[in-house]
Design a protein around this motif. Structure first.
Motif, PDB file in Angstrom:
ATOM      1  N   ARG A   1       0.827  -1.206   0.000  1.00 41.62           N
ATOM      2  CA  ARG A   1       0.000   0.000   0.000  1.00 41.62           C
ATOM      3  C   ARG A   1       0.868   1.266   0.000  1.00 41.62           C
ATOM      4  NH1 ARG A   1      -2.278  -3.671  -0.878  1.00 41.62           N
ATOM      5  NH2 ARG A   1      -1.874  -2.672  -2.894  1.00 41.62           N
TER       6      ARG A   1
ATOM      7  N   THR B   1      -8.635   4.996   6.421  1.00 41.13           N
ATOM      8  CA  THR B   1      -8.621   4.150   5.227  1.00 41.13           C
ATOM      9  C   THR B   1      -7.287   3.442   5.086  1.00 41.13           C
ATOM     10  OG1 THR B   1     -10.187   5.610   4.118  1.00 41.13           O
ATOM     11  CG2 THR B   1      -8.884   4.140   2.717  1.00 41.13           C
TER      12      THR B   1
ATOM     13  N   ASP C   1      -7.023  -0.611   5.117  1.00 41.47           N
ATOM     14  CA  ASP C   1      -6.479  -1.349   3.974  1.00 41.47           C
ATOM     15  C   ASP C   1      -5.404  -2.336   4.418  1.00 41.47           C
ATOM     16  OD1 ASP C   1      -8.159  -0.007   2.259  1.00 41.47           O
ATOM     17  OD2 ASP C   1      -6.623   1.360   1.485  1.00 41.47           O
TER      18      ASP C   1
END
Length: 229
Positions: free
Chosen positions: A50, A70, A74
């Motif tokens: 990520r 977020t 994730d």
């Protein structure tokens, strides 16, 4: 002096080492704890993937992450994946980052915005990715220690972290040095700096929150507690 082309080459080399180390992991190994409190190896691998996506966003002038919640969600979502899925995601996102960096606008002096509003110049983004790969490879607790990192990387990372803590009012003035004579100043600018001496990997590990500083010498006072990165 920053050299983004050379740093991108270092990112490629570090990525290949990481992928080779991850390729032999089984389900139990991926689910096992990493050296980062509360994170499995799967969390570390998910974060690395990520992070590559996030740095593509930075290079392409988008927000690094939608928001902190977020970002964290994730990583939690992707941490339990199979070794094959982790490896594929790592490889694909690493390739995407390198492609984006190669296609980035020529103005590497432009100011970009990182997480939490931190600004930097675009030319340092490849080095930031190199940091992520090298330190988190060590965090996996597999086949790599801070002492295995190159002298160039270690010195530059100490430079980077000393710059990051410079002027921080929660960090007392510090005079960092290695036995071979390399030195850095960081922390507050008032008062007499506290001397802290030790091998470069241990200095880097302490500044980066990877070591407790027990291998460092600080004769005038105990080592301070550094703020999280």
């Amino acid at each position: 002096m920053m050299d983004h082309v050379r740093d991108l080459a270092s990112v490629r080399e570090a990525t290949e080492r990481l992928l080779a180390a991850v390729a032999v992991l089984d389900n139990a190994a991926v689910a096992a704890p990493s050296r980062l409190p509360g994170w499995s190896r799967g969390h570390v691998l998910a974060h690395l993937a990520r992070n590559a996506d996030a740095l593509v966003n930075v290079l392409e002038d988008r927000p690094m992450y939608a928001d902190a919640a977020t970002r964290d969600a994730d990583i939690e979502r992707d941490a339990p994946r199979s070794p094959a899925d982790q490896l594929a995601d790592l490889r694909n996102t690493a390739d995407r980052f390198l492609h984006s960096a190669a296609a980035a606008p020529a103005d590497w002096t432009r100011v970009i915005t990182m997480r939490n509003g931190v600004t930097d110049v675009a030319a340092r983004v490849p080095f930031r990715r190199w940091i992520e790969i090298e330190l988190h490879h060590v965090d996996l607790g597999l086949d790599r220690e801070l002492e295995d990192l190159s002298e160039e990387f270690t010195e530059r990372e100490i430079d980077f972290l000393a710059e990051r803590f410079a002027g921080n009012l929660t960090v007392p003035p510090l005079a960092l040095s290695t036995p071979d004579g390399r030195s850095w100043r960081t922390g507050r600018t008032d008062g007499t700096p506290l001397p802290v001496t030790g091998p470069a990997p241990d200095l880097m590990g302490w500044l980066a929150g990877r070591r407790d500083g027990s291998a460092l010498k600080s004769p005038d006072a105990p080592l301070p507690l550094l703020p999280p990165l």
